[in-house]
Design a protein around this motif. Structure first.
Motif, mmCIF file in Angstrom:
data_model
loop_
_atom_site.group_PDB
_atom_site.id
_atom_site.type_symbol
_atom_site.label_atom_id
_atom_site.label_comp_id
_atom_site.label_asym_id
_atom_site.label_seq_id
_atom_site.Cartn_x
_atom_site.Cartn_y
_atom_site.Cartn_z
ATOM 1 N N ARG A 53 52.347 56.419 44.280
ATOM 2 C CA ARG A 53 51.673 55.626 45.316
ATOM 3 C C ARG A 53 51.208 54.315 44.519
ATOM 4 N NH1 ARG A 53 50.432 57.867 50.332
ATOM 5 N NH2 ARG A 53 48.863 56.185 50.407
ATOM 6 N N LEU A 126 56.220 62.733 51.454
ATOM 7 C CA LEU A 126 55.232 62.609 52.472
ATOM 8 C C LEU A 126 53.953 62.235 51.697
ATOM 9 C CD1 LEU A 126 55.535 66.330 54.012
ATOM 10 C CD2 LEU A 126 55.658 64.012 55.112
ATOM 11 N N TYR A 129 54.643 58.234 51.370
ATOM 12 C CA TYR A 129 54.678 57.336 52.608
ATOM 13 C C TYR A 129 53.446 57.855 53.588
ATOM 14 C CZ TYR A 129 58.763 55.427 50.514
ATOM 15 O OH TYR A 129 59.389 54.700 49.538
ATOM 16 N N VAL A 130 53.242 59.206 53.749
ATOM 17 C CA VAL A 130 52.041 59.646 54.562
ATOM 18 C C VAL A 130 50.645 59.802 54.408
ATOM 19 C CG1 VAL A 130 51.814 61.422 56.264
ATOM 20 C CG2 VAL A 130 54.092 60.746 55.723
ATOM 21 N N HIS A 131 50.501 60.519 52.954
ATOM 22 C CA HIS A 131 48.965 61.092 52.810
ATOM 23 C C HIS A 131 49.141 61.315 51.270
ATOM 24 C CE1 HIS A 131 45.028 62.564 52.673
ATOM 25 N NE2 HIS A 131 44.724 61.671 53.485
#
Length: 168
Positions: A53, A126, A129-131
């Motif tokens: 990230r 995930l 792109y999500v958490h």
């Protein structure tokens, strides 16, 4: 009805020798990849999340890392899924030819790396792109995958070592 099962004992010594050395090379390669993961993430969920990230540019106490792009994520997923599937097929075939452990444990050891591989890469996407919390799932599934791989290799090497000198 009992079925005859092919084992390492039934195969020529030359194939057992090849399997022994292939297993050692796979162990060296897998261990090298884990050293790389430790080097880039310290094998902790926060380090894993930062690797994919990126780091917060406001934090000056951290090494600056940039978020993986979609192209990088696709390339990483493609190459790792295919290569690791081959590694686990080879280690799984070698384990399937072993006389030990019991068949039910063998089934678990053969399927687990494939399941963990899918879970790990789903968690990676995930997390990216999500958490960032999905880094914990990635870390845990990857750890179980590594433990299973090392156990597979230990069982194969133990059996092949015990058969050295027998046959071809």
């Amino acid at each position: 009805m009992s079925q005859a099962r092919l084992t390492w004992r039934d195969l020529p010594g030359s194939l057992r020798g090849l399997a022994f050395w292939l297993t050692l090379v796979q162990l060296a390669g897998y261990t090298t990849s884990l050293v790389f993961v430790w080097h880039t993430t310290r094998m902790v969920p926060r380090g894993v999340a930062e690797h994919y990230r990126g780091t917060d540019p406001a934090r000056t106490d951290l090494e600056m890392k940039f978020a993986k792009s979609l192209g990088e994520m696709l390339t990483l997923t493609h190459t790792h899924l295919l290569a690791m599937a081959v590694i686990f097929v080879l280690s799984g075939l070698a384990l399937a030819l072993c006389e030990q452990p019991a068949e039910r444990w063998k089934k678990v050891l053969l399927v687990e790396p494939m399941v963990a591989l899918l879970v790990s890469f789903a968690a990676m996407w995930l997390m990216r792109y999500v958490h960032p919390g999905f880094s914990l799932l990635l870390t845990l599934s990857s750890a179980v995958m590594a433990i299973t791989f090392y156990l597979q290799c230990a069982l194969v090497l133990r059996e092949l070592w015990g058969l050295r000198g027998e046959g071809g």
